[in-house]
Design an enzyme around this catalytic site. Structure first.
Site, PDB file in Angstrom:
ATOM      1  N   HIS A 153       0.843  -1.200   0.000  1.00 55.08           N
ATOM      2  CA  HIS A 153       0.000   0.000   0.000  1.00 55.08           C
ATOM      3  C   HIS A 153       0.881   1.253   0.000  1.00 55.08           C
ATOM      4  O   HIS A 153       1.785   1.368   0.826  1.00 55.08           O
ATOM      5  CB  HIS A 153      -0.853   0.055   1.273  1.00 55.08           C
ATOM      6  CG  HIS A 153      -2.079  -0.789   1.249  1.00 55.08           C
ATOM      7  ND1 HIS A 153      -2.069  -2.140   1.458  1.00 55.08           N
ATOM      8  CD2 HIS A 153      -3.386  -0.449   1.059  1.00 55.08           C
ATOM      9  CE1 HIS A 153      -3.301  -2.614   1.406  1.00 55.08           C
ATOM     10  NE2 HIS A 153      -4.125  -1.597   1.161  1.00 55.08           N
ATOM     11  N   ASN A 200       7.908  -4.020   3.582  1.00 61.22           N
ATOM     12  CA  ASN A 200       6.496  -3.687   3.734  1.00 61.22           C
ATOM     13  C   ASN A 200       5.963  -4.007   5.121  1.00 61.22           C
ATOM     14  O   ASN A 200       5.173  -3.246   5.683  1.00 61.22           O
ATOM     15  CB  ASN A 200       5.680  -4.450   2.679  1.00 61.22           C
ATOM     16  CG  ASN A 200       4.201  -4.089   2.703  1.00 61.22           C
ATOM     17  OD1 ASN A 200       3.837  -2.927   2.852  1.00 61.22           O
ATOM     18  ND2 ASN A 200       3.360  -5.095   2.582  1.00 61.22           N
TER      19      ASN A 200
END
Length: 315
Positions: free
Chosen positions: A110, A147
């Site tokens: 994201h 991440n």
């Protein structure tokens, strides 16, 4: 769920009506490369509480811009309902065909964090906002070590240590650094070569007194992780004038937290003006070897020592 065309997206007046905060400005060549967004004149894709512009040639965003309201944050369940944006030609977006390709040992990273925009007057509004972060336009391949560990720690600090407890309204600009010298994914996807970004940046803008906007910037990388896992081809793309070899020559580097000018030089974007909280008076001393995480694990000690605790964000 609202129709895509009804999403309002990022608000320039969100932090304070008298302190407008415009979107980052692209260079002409970047503007010409934007993927068209149906129903817009500026090719800005609006979602709930955030917006982005997508590179047509790369299939990844040049930047995403989000509004975070710590006072209206709500806890909601995660959906993982990934899909493409119907307003943008699917040929300009990478979807499951990339993330399920052979050797795609990376996450859907994201750019706008799900929880960052997970706010509203009601839980229903917060859930709808969180759900809109699962468009592939908001995703860039990231190794799990980045991440889920160090990048996630930075994002969690911004949201849960600063914004929510202090009821702050802040703006966050995020994106990959899209370089012509980015390495190529070992697997062709739909017959095309895919260059994988190795650097990611984040700029946080806030106010402590409702009179002055302040900003801090961060940079992290994953090139060694990609090469170690043999996810990218060993040969590099021929460097251009935008290559960053000169950053490798510096010593005494600051790790992670960087001058905004460094981010602007790498991305070619012009970020909105604000007071720079973090300033390094030396010439740019950024060593990509230090920014690039080589499978390092984030620990509380590292979190304190590696330079991205945002103490200046406390109002």
């Amino acid at each position: 769920m609202a129709n895509l065309e009804n999403y309002k997206g990022y608000s320039e007046a969100f932090i304070h009506p008298e302190l407008p905060l415009p979107l980052p400005r692209l260079q002409a060549e970047q503007q010409a490369d934007l993927a068209p967004v149906t129903g817009t004149t500026n090719n800005l894709a609006n979602y709930i509480n955030y917006s982005l512009v997508l590179s047509q040639s790369r299939g990844f965003p040049y930047f995403v811009a989000s509004n975070i309201d710590g006072g209206l944050f709500k806890k909601v369940s995660r959906t993982d309902n990934w899909r493409k944006d119907s307003r943008i030609d699917y040929a300009h977006q990478w979807g499951e065909e990339l993330y399920k390709a052979r050797k795609s040992d990376f996450d859907k990273g994201h750019m706008t964090k799900r929880e960052d925009v997970q706010w509203g007057q009601t839980t229903l509004e917060a859930r709808a906002a969180a759900d809109t972060t699962f468009y592939f336009t908001n995703a860039v391949p990231q190794r799990a070590e980045l991440n889920q560990q160090i990048w996630a720690d930075l994002e969690n600090y911004i949201l849960h240590t600063e914004s929510v407890p202090n009821n702050l309204r802040i703006a966050v600009f995020t994106g990959p650094v899209l370089r012509p010298s980015d390495p190529v994914f070992v697997t062709k996807v739909l017959g095309r070569e895919v260059q994988l970004p190795t650097l990611f940046w984040k700029v946080v803008i806030f106010t402590k007194d409702n009179q002055q906007l302040n900003r801090v910037g961060f940079l992290m990388g994953q090139e060694k992780l990609l090469r170690k896992a043999k996810i990218v081809k060993s040969e590099a793309v021929e460097a251009t004038a935008f290559a960053t070899e000169r950053f490798m020559e510096f010593e005494d580097a600051e790790t992670y937290q960087v001058n905004i000018a460094t981010i602007e030089e790498l991305t070619k974007l012009t970020l909105p003006p604000a007071q720079d909280v973090y300033l390094d008076s030396r010439p740019i001393k950024l060593v990509l070897e230090e920014v690039d995480i080589n499978a390092r694990v984030a620990t509380p000690k590292a979190f304190t020592e590696l330079g991205y605790r945002i103490s200046n964000l406390v109002v």
